[in-house]
Motif scaffolding. Sequence first.
Motif, PDB file in Angstrom:
ATOM      1  N   ALA A   1       0.715  -1.163   0.130  1.00  0.00           N
ATOM      2  CA  ALA A   1       0.104  -0.089   0.011  1.00  0.00           C
ATOM      3  C   ALA A   1       0.908   1.312   0.037  1.00  0.00           C
ATOM      4  O   ALA A   1       1.859   1.155   0.670  1.00  0.00           O
TER       5      ALA A   1
ATOM      6  N   PRO B   1      -4.251   1.319   2.244  1.00  0.00           N
ATOM      7  CA  PRO B   1      -4.213   0.299   1.262  1.00  0.00           C
ATOM      8  C   PRO B   1      -5.618   0.774   0.598  1.00  0.00           C
ATOM      9  O   PRO B   1      -6.592   1.266   0.926  1.00  0.00           O
TER      10      PRO B   1
ATOM     11  N   THR C   1      -1.713  -0.903  -6.037  1.00  0.00           N
ATOM     12  CA  THR C   1      -0.409  -0.593  -5.091  1.00  0.00           C
ATOM     13  C   THR C   1       0.319   0.582  -5.514  1.00  0.00           C
ATOM     14  O   THR C   1      -0.006   1.178  -6.191  1.00  0.00           O
TER      15      THR C   1
END
Length: 445
Positions: free
Chosen positions: A33, A251, A408
């Motif tokens: 994250a 995240p 990501t």
Amino acid sequence: MSEDGPVDSPHGDHSDQRRGPHDPVRGDPLADAPLLGDVMPWSVAPPRPGRAWVRAADAGTLRKRWSALTRTEDEAARERLFGPSRARTTRSAVAPLPGRRAPGGRLAEERGGCPEPVRALYGAYDRQWLIPDSRVLDGPRTELWRIADERQIHLVEHPEGTRPGGPAVVLTPDLPLAPARTGATRRGRAGGGQPRVRPLYRRPGGTEPNLAPGLLGHLAERLGLPVSAEDFLAWTAAVCAVPDSGHPRVPLTADPELWAAGVALGHRTVWLHTRGARHGAAAGGAERPRLPGGERPYVRAPLPAPGAPVGYEAQERALLVGEGRVSPVAPEAWEFAAGDGRVLEAWCAERATPSAAGGTLEAVHPADWPQEWTSELLELITVLTLLARLEPERRELARRLAGAPVVTAAELDAAGVLPVPAEARRPASVLDPDEEGPAGQLALL
């Protein structure tokens, strides 16, 4: 560079990530994250008063302290009451706070009334009051005063109160203050020491979100949904956590249904943290947090003078303040902790009679328990209870996130969202036409 010193360091090294930018990630969603400091890149340290007497749990106490200071004619005695520091003395010539009336001169000659106190957040959940005068504040952080308005929300990292995997942030519409420096906060903990303040907006009027440029557009494209700055803040409030590395991460899901669930949870979280002042429409339209009938706390025995011992009677679900009694108080509200201890205990301790010697401004304190403290205590119990009841939903969201496709940090790198440009880590140039320097000259930013 801000008045606080260096800006945040650049985002972390993601070179160890081997997955493609759109591959599903399963397991620990925090592992890949982005850092909170990358997605909300501009931050400052909280305002630092430098002296305890400029904040208090009630505005009336501040007015009395100001009166005691300004009625003191002897300059040396006034200086002692004031509490000089390297940053401020009663002879300091400093610019007024943005958006505030310029003082008449140096504090040594001040004879006017107290500037109208403003709300400020002390610690994680304690709403207090502050004298908004740059002459009495060692580190006022003018960047924050310049962008304060009815749209602004401050996200505050409290490193000394976080734990791996737990909530990392507090949200407030008020000015967040730096806590008193103790041995623990000087040494720092998992999050790296003193709190950091990340305003949602870089300019007044809810313009220019303090987000990585291109982030909202990238998320909207991946999710197939419109994504606003307030939605992103809500999502962050719901999922931001501190992994073992100690650096808060956010995240990000690529699942539209999961995103919607997290944003809804986050809006309720922001609404509770801000005592209903922000995100009310998104949280169901209620003006103020309230518990259902039968669960609302009431004062059953009068609360005593400040400083009485605080305890909890589990069988009766009662908060005990000396001989005073408030019930019902849910166990989860009593056990709600931030930093080293329970929030309710810390809140009452802040209102205890100060240990300062007589003849000091800190010693000016209510002799009796003010009615407004009672209202604020009942509100705090309500907020802590409702926040605690969101915890199962937050854990379920984290569980679902661990099995969902994510966005990501590597993907944001590949999309050009990260690393953020250097100017995104600096305050925006915002000039109030009425802003003046120490001697009335135009302020240059």
